[in-house]
Design an enzyme around this catalytic site. Structure first.
Site, PDB file in Angstrom:
ATOM      1  N   GLU A 222       0.822  -1.214   0.000  1.00 32.51           N
ATOM      2  CA  GLU A 222       0.000   0.000   0.000  1.00 32.51           C
ATOM      3  C   GLU A 222       0.857   1.264   0.000  1.00 32.51           C
ATOM      4  O   GLU A 222       1.202   1.795   1.067  1.00 32.51           O
ATOM      5  CB  GLU A 222      -0.935   0.020   1.219  1.00 32.51           C
ATOM      6  CG  GLU A 222      -1.839   1.251   1.262  1.00 32.51           C
ATOM      7  CD  GLU A 222      -2.706   1.319   2.516  1.00 32.51           C
ATOM      8  OE1 GLU A 222      -3.406   2.332   2.685  1.00 32.51           O
ATOM      9  OE2 GLU A 222      -2.679   0.369   3.318  1.00 32.51           O
ATOM     10  N   LYS A 265      -2.714  -2.027  -3.080  1.00 32.85           N
ATOM     11  CA  LYS A 265      -3.727  -1.137  -2.500  1.00 32.85           C
ATOM     12  C   LYS A 265      -3.193   0.289  -2.592  1.00 32.85           C
ATOM     13  O   LYS A 265      -2.567   0.799  -1.675  1.00 32.85           O
ATOM     14  CB  LYS A 265      -4.029  -1.502  -1.047  1.00 32.85           C
ATOM     15  CG  LYS A 265      -5.082  -0.571  -0.416  1.00 32.85           C
ATOM     16  CD  LYS A 265      -5.450  -0.979   1.009  1.00 32.85           C
ATOM     17  CE  LYS A 265      -6.437   0.010   1.612  1.00 32.85           C
ATOM     18  NZ  LYS A 265      -6.929  -0.398   2.954  1.00 32.85           N
TER      19      LYS A 265
END
Length: 402
Positions: A222, A265
């Site tokens: 992420e 993500k």
């Protein structure tokens, strides 16, 4: 005496052909495993791949319930709910054990505390509850953010020390994937992000991914490019996103991460909140597709965007547009990945707001709103959200100083 010419070869039966294909597949799988010595077995490789593919399920996304006790406590305090372990457990039960959530969810990211908490409906742990609903169980293994000295406020995430030990524990408690967030702030006037911040954060993400895979957890990486309180243009945000993600994938390959067994993500590519230039929904969608096409390896099967300070209506509008505008009839880009959601605040803040002026949490009302929100997110992930509403909510209006 055979009437076949001497050069002719006997045709193989279908069983023999199937056997040959299986043999070739098995040899191919053995070859794949040999490329990744950190993987302990072929079964482990297959499980990582299966989890990554599950998180790329069409029309489904991830509910991010990994807030620490401190973060969830601030949200509770804002609406008058006491931050106790039982209140946190009851609230998480609503997020994880409400009937029909499996229609819209393929994964759930939990705080380590939640891995051992139980549903009072069945006395099962939450990982058991989610497994029964065919929702993959994830965990947040990183610790706290700290500032990089001499880098004008750039930060890096702590938690790599003893990560392998923690991953082993989380796997034994039912987790099958993990998520590590590396926040990156864009401030062009202040020289942010610095090359050191990008390099350090992306190499940490790669090391985390390698360690997770070695312990059987499929890693979500992420790189979170922050938009709140910033003023970058969409063009500047696009350029930084490509630079950051290119560093990330290069680092992952250098660390020999099994790319098919990892997912992304990212934050959506957006102008900063204080950007003084207006942008249409189509421009925002095009920027996001351009970043993916410019840098994301096709080996990684799924992208689950974080909400990153957007409201639910904004996040749905923009996710819808990213999927809608790659439709073959309107195409401005193409993608081989499933593009969906992994949202926390955008979904949870309106739910928690129902607790205002209540002596206890109205869990049934909260669950009903939760299902409505998940349905909105699901439609956005397939490009079938209300397009006229998206055009209104998804644009960026030029910031005007008040």
């Amino acid at each position: 005496m055979s009437c076949d010419p001497p050069s002719s070869k006997r045709l193989k039966s279908s069983d023999e052909n199937d056997s040959s294909v299986c043999c070739v597949c098995e040899k191919g799988e053995e070859m794949l495993l040999s490329l990744y010595p950190h993987l302990k077995s072929e079964q482990q490789r297959k499980e990582l791949l299966a989890t990554a593919l599950q998180l790329g399920s069409h029309g489904k996304g991830i509910t991010a319930c990994d807030e620490s006790a401190g973060t969830i406590g601030k949200r509770f305090e804002a609406v008058g709910i006491t931050n106790t372990e039982e209140n946190r457990r009851a609230y998480r039960q609503m997020l994880l054990d409400t009937d029909d959530i499996e229609q819209y969810l393929c994964g759930a990211i939990l705080d380590p505390e939640t891995l051992t908490q139980k549903s009072d409906r069945t006395n099962d742990t939450f990982p058991e509850v989610l497994e029964r609903r065919n929702i993959a169980v994830g965990v947040k293994p990183h610790l706290k953010v700290y500032a990089l000295p001499g880098c004008n406020g750039d930060t890096v995430m702590q938690g790599l020390d003893s990560l392998a030990v923690r991953c082993r524990l989380y796997y034994s408690q039912g987790a099958r994937f993990a998520k590590w967030r590396s926040p990156i702030v864009i401030d062009v006037s202040n020289g942010q992000p610095s090359p050191l911040a990008v390099k350090t954060n992306m190499e940490d993400l790669a090391r985390y991914a390698l360690i997770c895979q070695s312990e059987g957890l499929m890693p979500i990486v992420e790189p979170d490019i922050v938009i709140k309180g910033t003023s970058q243009t969409l063009e500047q945000a696009t350029k930084v996103a490509i630079q950051v993600q290119a560093h990330l994938y290069n680092a992952m390959i250098q660390h020999n991460v099994y790319m098919e067994g990892a997912t992304l993500k990212p934050s959506m590519v957006l102008p900063g909140e204080k950007c003084t230039t207006s942008y249409s929904l189509q421009q925002i969608a095009h920027a996001n597709l351009h970043v993916l096409q410019s840098s994301l390896p096709v080996a990684m099967p799924a992208v689950n965007y974080l909400s990153g300070g957007q409201s639910l209506s904004q996040a749905c509008a923009r996710l819808h547009a990213i999927n809608y505008f790659q439709n073959p009839t309107i195409k401005i880009g193409k993608k081989p990945w499933n593009l969906s959601f992994s949202w926390s605040a955008a979904i949870q803040l309106p739910i928690i707001d129902l607790c205002r002026q209540q002596s206890t949490m109205p869990l049934e009302r909260m669950a009903n709103l939760y299902l409505d929100e998940l349905q909105m997110a699901s439609k956005a992930s397939t490009g079938t959200y209300d397009h006229s509403l998206a055009l209104q909510d998804g644009q960026h209006k030029a910031y005007v100083e008040k």
